[in-house]
Design a protein around this motif. Sequence first.
Motif, mmCIF file in Angstrom:
data_model
loop_
_atom_site.group_PDB
_atom_site.id
_atom_site.type_symbol
_atom_site.label_atom_id
_atom_site.label_comp_id
_atom_site.label_asym_id
_atom_site.label_seq_id
_atom_site.Cartn_x
_atom_site.Cartn_y
_atom_site.Cartn_z
ATOM 1 N N VAL A 1 0.837 -1.206 0.000
ATOM 2 C CA VAL A 1 0.000 0.000 0.000
ATOM 3 C C VAL A 1 0.867 1.249 0.000
ATOM 4 N N HIS A 2 1.885 1.262 0.821
ATOM 5 C CA HIS A 2 2.773 2.423 0.894
ATOM 6 C C HIS A 2 3.369 2.739 -0.473
ATOM 7 N N ALA A 3 3.875 1.715 -1.150
ATOM 8 C CA ALA A 3 4.512 1.941 -2.451
ATOM 9 C C ALA A 3 3.510 2.458 -3.476
ATOM 10 N N ALA A 4 2.311 1.872 -3.517
ATOM 11 C CA ALA A 4 1.317 2.283 -4.512
ATOM 12 C C ALA A 4 0.794 3.685 -4.238
ATOM 13 N N VAL A 5 0.511 3.999 -2.959
ATOM 14 C CA VAL A 5 0.024 5.343 -2.623
ATOM 15 C C VAL A 5 1.114 6.378 -2.865
ATOM 16 N N LEU A 6 2.349 6.064 -2.497
ATOM 17 C CA LEU A 6 3.440 7.009 -2.687
ATOM 18 C C LEU A 6 3.629 7.361 -4.151
ATOM 19 N N GLU A 7 3.576 6.349 -5.024
ATOM 20 C CA GLU A 7 3.729 6.621 -6.454
ATOM 21 C C GLU A 7 2.626 7.546 -6.947
ATOM 22 N N GLY A 8 1.380 7.272 -6.552
ATOM 23 C CA GLY A 8 0.288 8.118 -6.985
ATOM 24 C C GLY A 8 0.369 9.525 -6.404
ATOM 25 N N ALA A 9 0.789 9.624 -5.131
ATOM 26 C CA ALA A 9 0.849 10.928 -4.486
ATOM 27 C C ALA A 9 1.953 11.800 -5.064
ATOM 28 N N LEU A 10 3.085 11.187 -5.413
ATOM 29 C CA LEU A 10 4.190 11.963 -5.972
ATOM 30 C C LEU A 10 3.820 12.593 -7.304
ATOM 31 N N ARG A 11 2.902 11.976 -8.009
ATOM 32 C CA ARG A 11 2.460 12.555 -9.274
ATOM 33 C C ARG A 11 1.659 13.833 -9.051
ATOM 34 N N GLN A 12 1.091 13.985 -7.854
ATOM 35 C CA GLN A 12 0.206 15.111 -7.586
ATOM 36 C C GLN A 12 0.773 16.110 -6.583
#
Length: 240
Positions: free
Chosen positions: A228-239
């Motif tokens: 979860v951390h990896a997937a959320v972090l990737e999405g959050a860094l885009r925004q």
Amino acid sequence: MIDAPLPTVGRLVTREYAIASPGIRLPAQRGELLARQEDGLGLHHLVWRLGPGWRVCSSAVLGGGIGPRAWILNAQVPGGYPRLDPERHLAEIAAAQALEGPGAGLMTAADVTAYTVADDGGATATVTSGLGVRGWAAVPAEGTEGPLPPGTVNIVVVLPVALSDAALVNAVATATEAKVQALVEAGLDCSGTPTDAVCVAAPDPGDGPGEPFAGPRSRWGARLARAVHAAVLEGALRQS
């Protein structure tokens, strides 16, 4: 693209696309990225066809709670969502995809095609991130009620092992903790959005007890948290 006649349910028209863009990564565990037309808008949704023998613990709009679920649906809707019957809307989308039996349905105004996926030791997390409206969970009371503006971080986790009821609830908490950790690491001053939702799917334990723990220091909770951390972090860094 499929050229067969399109099934129609109310205002909903569904068309299935074979999306082959190299930028699209299909979820590792039975995930499908599909497209549909609603009121002239092109929208997308993710579907997990779990089948029999699965349980889901979730805060989903449709089919929330703990129970047997044959599918999970994460559907994109327009910003300023106009309908007042989200459960029925999700059921319409599910019917158009021939999803049968009980299921869990989530909604988001985020771009579903931009979803992120991470796997850690068999724990797979798929995340759609809409972080335009965000904040901290504990804030002073505003004294107003009404529809919340669109945002939504939706998290769907699929585990290959059965969990007890307590562990399923613990898994949702662990996923939420990992989400907040990722958002803070991405430099976002928030714990999420007002409409975030989580689904955790695991095989039904049957007559067995299932894994008793899913906290962040348990075997499967740790894997879930890292995914979860990896997937959320990737999405959050885009925004961010």
